[in-house]
Design a protein around this motif. Structure first.
Motif, PDB file in Angstrom:
ATOM      1  N   GLY A 141      31.650  35.015  37.224  1.00  0.00           N
ATOM      2  CA  GLY A 141      31.784  36.372  36.722  1.00  0.00           C
ATOM      3  C   GLY A 141      31.347  36.550  35.274  1.00  0.00           C
ATOM      4  N   LEU A 142      30.974  35.468  34.603  1.00  0.00           N
ATOM      5  CA  LEU A 142      30.638  35.534  33.177  1.00  0.00           C
ATOM      6  C   LEU A 142      29.526  36.523  32.853  1.00  0.00           C
ATOM      7  CD1 LEU A 142      30.809  31.857  31.872  1.00  0.00           C
ATOM      8  CD2 LEU A 142      32.205  33.802  31.171  1.00  0.00           C
ATOM      9  N   SER A 143      28.422  36.447  33.572  1.00  0.00           N
ATOM     10  CA  SER A 143      27.264  37.267  33.217  1.00  0.00           C
ATOM     11  C   SER A 143      27.500  38.760  33.443  1.00  0.00           C
ATOM     12  CB  SER A 143      26.028  36.806  33.991  1.00  0.00           C
ATOM     13  OG  SER A 143      26.241  36.986  35.367  1.00  0.00           O
ATOM     14  N   SER A 144      28.419  39.083  34.339  1.00  0.00           N
ATOM     15  CA  SER A 144      28.656  40.494  34.641  1.00  0.00           C
ATOM     16  C   SER A 144      29.999  41.001  34.119  1.00  0.00           C
ATOM     17  CB  SER A 144      28.593  40.706  36.154  1.00  0.00           C
ATOM     18  OG  SER A 144      29.599  39.943  36.775  1.00  0.00           O
ATOM     19  N   GLY A 145      30.776  40.127  33.507  1.00  0.00           N
ATOM     20  CA  GLY A 145      32.076  40.539  32.988  1.00  0.00           C
ATOM     21  C   GLY A 145      33.113  40.767  34.066  1.00  0.00           C
ATOM     22  N   ARG A 146      32.895  40.231  35.243  1.00  0.00           N
ATOM     23  CA  ARG A 146      33.845  40.397  36.351  1.00  0.00           C
ATOM     24  C   ARG A 146      34.853  39.260  36.361  1.00  0.00           C
ATOM     25  NH1 ARG A 146      30.806  39.565  40.977  1.00  0.00           N
ATOM     26  NH2 ARG A 146      29.107  38.786  39.710  1.00  0.00           N
ATOM     27  N   GLN A 147      36.057  39.552  36.842  1.00  0.00           N
ATOM     28  CA  GLN A 147      37.111  38.552  36.959  1.00  0.00           C
ATOM     29  C   GLN A 147      37.770  38.636  38.318  1.00  0.00           C
ATOM     30  OE1 GLN A 147      39.764  39.389  33.640  1.00  0.00           O
ATOM     31  NE2 GLN A 147      39.357  37.310  32.925  1.00  0.00           N
ATOM     32  N   ALA A 148      38.203  37.485  38.808  1.00  0.00           N
ATOM     33  CA  ALA A 148      38.983  37.439  40.042  1.00  0.00           C
ATOM     34  C   ALA A 148      40.462  37.375  39.673  1.00  0.00           C
ATOM     35  CB  ALA A 148      38.598  36.213  40.857  1.00  0.00           C
ATOM     36  N   ILE A 149      41.295  37.819  40.582  1.00  0.00           N
ATOM     37  CA  ILE A 149      42.741  37.688  40.449  1.00  0.00           C
ATOM     38  C   ILE A 149      43.137  36.461  41.258  1.00  0.00           C
ATOM     39  CG2 ILE A 149      44.976  38.726  40.986  1.00  0.00           C
ATOM     40  CD1 ILE A 149      43.494  41.470  40.814  1.00  0.00           C
ATOM     41  N   ILE A 150      43.902  35.571  40.644  1.00  0.00           N
ATOM     42  CA  ILE A 150      44.322  34.349  41.333  1.00  0.00           C
ATOM     43  C   ILE A 150      45.828  34.221  41.217  1.00  0.00           C
ATOM     44  CG2 ILE A 150      44.153  31.830  41.420  1.00  0.00           C
ATOM     45  CD1 ILE A 150      41.342  32.120  40.282  1.00  0.00           C
ATOM     46  N   GLU A 151      46.464  34.044  42.363  1.00  0.00           N
ATOM     47  CA  GLU A 151      47.899  33.782  42.401  1.00  0.00           C
ATOM     48  C   GLU A 151      48.094  32.440  43.072  1.00  0.00           C
ATOM     49  OE1 GLU A 151      50.008  36.975  44.264  1.00  0.00           O
ATOM     50  OE2 GLU A 151      49.123  38.472  42.945  1.00  0.00           O
ATOM     51  N   GLN A 152      48.928  31.616  42.465  1.00  0.00           N
ATOM     52  CA  GLN A 152      49.129  30.264  42.972  1.00  0.00           C
ATOM     53  C   GLN A 152      50.595  29.957  43.093  1.00  0.00           C
ATOM     54  OE1 GLN A 152      47.896  27.243  40.247  1.00  0.00           O
ATOM     55  NE2 GLN A 152      48.843  25.631  41.433  1.00  0.00           N
ATOM     56  N   GLY A 153      50.940  29.296  44.175  1.00  0.00           N
ATOM     57  CA  GLY A 153      52.290  28.793  44.380  1.00  0.00           C
ATOM     58  C   GLY A 153      52.216  27.390  44.951  1.00  0.00           C
ATOM     59  N   GLU A 154      53.358  26.808  45.234  1.00  0.00           N
ATOM     60  CA  GLU A 154      53.390  25.445  45.753  1.00  0.00           C
ATOM     61  C   GLU A 154      52.713  25.321  47.108  1.00  0.00           C
ATOM     62  OE1 GLU A 154      57.265  23.687  45.664  1.00  0.00           O
ATOM     63  OE2 GLU A 154      57.586  24.269  43.586  1.00  0.00           O
ATOM     64  N   GLU A 155      52.698  26.402  47.867  1.00  0.00           N
ATOM     65  CA  GLU A 155      52.127  26.331  49.209  1.00  0.00           C
ATOM     66  C   GLU A 155      51.088  27.405  49.485  1.00  0.00           C
ATOM     67  OE1 GLU A 155      55.608  26.467  51.620  1.00  0.00           O
ATOM     68  OE2 GLU A 155      56.126  24.378  51.201  1.00  0.00           O
ATOM     69  N   LYS A 156      50.790  28.273  48.505  1.00  0.00           N
ATOM     70  CA  LYS A 156      49.827  29.350  48.721  1.00  0.00           C
ATOM     71  C   LYS A 156      48.928  29.526  47.508  1.00  0.00           C
ATOM     72  CE  LYS A 156      52.636  31.985  51.898  1.00  0.00           C
ATOM     73  NZ  LYS A 156      53.237  33.246  52.254  1.00  0.00           N
TER      74      LYS A 156
END
Length: 116
Positions: free
Chosen positions: A32-47
């Motif tokens: 996403g660097l060149s376009s300024g885009r970002q992903a949303i990431i959620e992390q847990g122990e099993e997901k």
């Protein structure tokens, strides 16, 4: 003589899981660097859930078993290996290569809207 670091299998799977989440975060950021885009990431122990626009990837882990699902309904099963890779029907792939593939797919924007 160096003592080998001993891990339980559960601890190894947990460490590899954290590594996979970190790789997904790094690779989505890089794509996403060149376009300024970002992903949303959620992390847990099993997901792990990664989302960018209408695209998403959900990963769920039970010990070494990993299931994945995409926004289009596609899904599959993989297995973490002791060597730090994911094993699936097509063979084994290093965690970083799998994460980069998923990140590229999630962050890729389609320039044509075929519904118009």
């Amino acid at each position: 003589m160096t003592a080998a670091r001993v891990h339980s299998p559960e601890a190894l799977w947990a460490e590899l899981w954290v590594s996979l989440a970190s790789l997904l975060s790094s690779y989505t950021a890089a794509h996403g660097l060149s376009s300024g885009r970002q992903a949303i990431i959620e992390q847990g122990e099993e997901k792990i859930w990664v989302c960018h626009g209408h695209k998403w990837l959900r990963l769920e882990r039970s010990n070494a078993a990993v299931t994945w699902m995409r926004e289009n309904g596609s899904r599959g099963s993989l297995e973490l290996t002791e060597h730090g890779s994911l094993r699936g029907p097509a063979g084994e792939e290093a965690l970083d290569l799998a994460a980069e593939f998923w990140a590229r797919e999630l962050m890729q924007e389609h320039t044509k809207d075929l519904t118009r």
